[in-house]
Design a protein around this motif. Structure first.
Motif, short mmCIF file in Angstrom:
data_model
loop_
_atom_site.label_atom_id
_atom_site.label_comp_id
_atom_site.label_asym_id
_atom_site.label_seq_id
_atom_site.Cartn_x
_atom_site.Cartn_y
_atom_site.Cartn_z
N GLY A 7 0.83 -1.20 0.00
CA GLY A 7 0.00 0.00 0.00
C GLY A 7 0.86 1.24 0.00
N PHE A 8 0.16 2.35 -0.04
CA PHE A 8 0.85 3.64 -0.07
C PHE A 8 0.86 4.23 1.32
CE2 PHE A 8 -0.92 3.26 -4.39
CZ PHE A 8 0.25 3.34 -5.13
N THR A 9 1.90 4.94 1.61
CA THR A 9 1.96 5.65 2.89
C THR A 9 1.20 6.96 2.74
OG1 THR A 9 3.97 6.82 2.34
CG2 THR A 9 4.23 4.65 3.37
N LEU A 10 0.93 7.58 3.84
CA LEU A 10 0.23 8.85 3.85
C LEU A 10 1.04 9.91 3.09
CD1 LEU A 10 -2.17 10.50 4.79
CD2 LEU A 10 -0.95 10.93 6.93
N MET A 13 0.62 9.37 -0.64
CA MET A 13 -0.70 9.80 -1.08
C MET A 13 -0.76 11.33 -1.19
SD MET A 13 -2.75 7.35 -1.75
CE MET A 13 -4.33 8.10 -1.66
N MET A 14 -0.19 12.03 -0.23
CA MET A 14 -0.21 13.48 -0.25
C MET A 14 0.59 14.02 -1.44
SD MET A 14 -2.16 14.50 2.09
CE MET A 14 -1.81 16.22 2.19
N VAL A 15 1.72 13.40 -1.74
CA VAL A 15 2.53 13.84 -2.88
C VAL A 15 1.76 13.62 -4.18
CG1 VAL A 15 4.62 13.30 -4.22
CG2 VAL A 15 4.75 13.55 -1.73
N SER A 16 1.12 12.46 -4.37
CA SER A 16 0.38 12.21 -5.61
C SER A 16 -0.84 13.11 -5.74
CB SER A 16 -0.04 10.76 -5.76
OG SER A 16 -0.23 10.12 -4.57
N VAL A 17 -1.54 13.40 -4.65
CA VAL A 17 -2.68 14.32 -4.71
C VAL A 17 -2.20 15.73 -5.07
CG1 VAL A 17 -4.44 15.47 -3.29
CG2 VAL A 17 -4.20 13.00 -3.20
N THR A 18 -1.08 16.15 -4.52
CA THR A 18 -0.52 17.47 -4.83
C THR A 18 -0.14 17.56 -6.30
OG1 THR A 18 0.32 17.67 -2.56
CG2 THR A 18 1.28 19.12 -4.23
N ILE A 19 0.51 16.55 -6.84
CA ILE A 19 0.90 16.54 -8.25
C ILE A 19 -0.35 16.55 -9.14
CG2 ILE A 19 1.98 15.16 -10.06
CD1 ILE A 19 4.07 14.32 -7.97
N LEU A 20 -1.34 15.74 -8.80
CA LEU A 20 -2.60 15.70 -9.56
C LEU A 20 -3.29 17.07 -9.52
CD1 LEU A 20 -4.63 14.07 -11.19
CD2 LEU A 20 -5.71 13.42 -9.03
N SER A 21 -3.29 17.74 -8.37
CA SER A 21 -3.91 19.07 -8.24
C SER A 21 -3.20 20.08 -9.13
CB SER A 21 -3.87 19.55 -6.78
OG SER A 21 -4.63 18.70 -5.98
N LEU A 22 -1.86 20.02 -9.16
CA LEU A 22 -1.10 20.95 -10.00
C LEU A 22 -1.39 20.71 -11.49
CD1 LEU A 22 2.33 21.03 -8.13
CD2 LEU A 22 0.61 22.84 -8.23
N VAL A 23 -1.49 19.45 -11.89
CA VAL A 23 -1.81 19.14 -13.28
C VAL A 23 -3.20 19.64 -13.63
CG1 VAL A 23 -2.27 17.23 -14.88
CG2 VAL A 23 -0.22 17.18 -13.44
N MET A 24 -4.18 19.44 -12.74
CA MET A 24 -5.55 19.90 -12.98
C MET A 24 -5.60 21.44 -13.04
SD MET A 24 -7.45 17.33 -13.44
CE MET A 24 -9.08 17.97 -13.24
N LEU A 25 -4.87 22.11 -12.15
CA LEU A 25 -4.82 23.57 -12.15
C LEU A 25 -4.24 24.09 -13.47
CD1 LEU A 25 -5.20 26.23 -10.59
CD2 LEU A 25 -2.86 25.94 -9.75
N ALA A 26 -3.18 23.49 -13.94
CA ALA A 26 -2.57 23.89 -15.21
C ALA A 26 -3.54 23.66 -16.37
CB ALA A 26 -1.27 23.12 -15.44
N THR A 27 -4.26 22.55 -16.34
CA THR A 27 -5.23 22.25 -17.41
C THR A 27 -6.37 23.27 -17.41
OG1 THR A 27 -4.71 19.89 -17.24
CG2 THR A 27 -6.77 20.49 -18.33
N VAL A 28 -6.94 23.56 -16.26
CA VAL A 28 -8.04 24.52 -16.17
C VAL A 28 -7.57 25.91 -16.59
CG1 VAL A 28 -9.58 25.70 -14.54
CG2 VAL A 28 -9.34 23.23 -14.45
N THR A 29 -6.39 26.32 -16.15
CA THR A 29 -5.85 27.63 -16.53
C THR A 29 -5.63 27.70 -18.04
OG1 THR A 29 -4.74 27.82 -14.39
CG2 THR A 29 -3.95 29.25 -16.16
#
Length: 196
Positions: A7-10, A13-29
């Motif tokens: 499994g993944f450690t906390l 998980m936080m690093v992957s959510v942060t990277i996903l958020s940055l990718v989504m922010l760049a896409t929306v912008t």
């Protein structure tokens, strides 16, 4: 010793959510920027289409102006009671022309282009049997430019002559220049040669 469960450690998980958020922010912008660019491009294209349409229409209408024989210029017709088409006015252009509306409707009209409130309006009417015109406010009309902030007419007799804001009424000018400002921008000057 117990085997470690997969499994993944906390932290992972936080690093992957942060990277996903940055990718989504760049896409929306990027999508917002694309929509804004498309909107700006549509405004510029619409403005250019409007300029081209109005310029082309006015050139065609002025090219079909009725040329008078006795005064050597454009006239309203009517034999000895001929009236010069171009009045001494820096705010309107008036001439006699042949206009077609659709395939079978049209004829000889006196046309006038002038600014009325915030619009540049083309009005046309027929002269009566005595060669008189009715009230321009009651004439048929079509708005050429909405939201006009400036409209001026200038006249030139010779190709290299000075532009005159007041026409002296002697015959017809060689060239007419229309200057239009709308949406806080000046259009390219519309310069038309007058039929002789």
């Amino acid at each position: 010793m117990r085997p470690q469960e997969g499994g993944f450690t906390l932290v992972e998980m936080m690093v992957s959510v942060t990277i996903l958020s940055l990718v989504m922010l760049a896409t929306v912008t990027g999508l917002r920027t694309l929509a804004s660019t498309q909107s700006s491009l549509n405004r510029v294209t619409d403005r250019n289409d409007e300029i081209r349409s109005v310029s082309s229409f006015l050139r065609d209408a002025l090219e079909s102006a009725v040329v008078g024989s006795s005064s050597g210029g454009l006239t309203m017709g009517g034999g000895s009671a001929e009236m010069t088409v171009f009045e001494a006015s820096p705010t309107q252009l008036m001439w006699k022309t042949t206009m077609m509306f659709g395939e079978s409707t049209g004829g000889s009209f006196v046309a006038r282009v002038a600014q009325e409130s915030d619009d540049i309006v083309l009005r046309w009417q027929k002269m009566d049997a005595r060669g008189q015109m009715g009230d321009w406010n009651n004439a048929a009309a079509r708005t050429l430019v909405e939201g006009a902030q400036e409209f001026s007419v200038a006249y030139r007799r010779q190709p290299n002559g000075l532009w005159l804001s007041e026409w002296d009424g002697r015959g017809a000018p060689g060239w007419v220049r229309l200057r239009i400002r709308s949406a806080e921008r000046y259009w390219p000057d519309i310069v038309m040669e007058v039929a002789r």
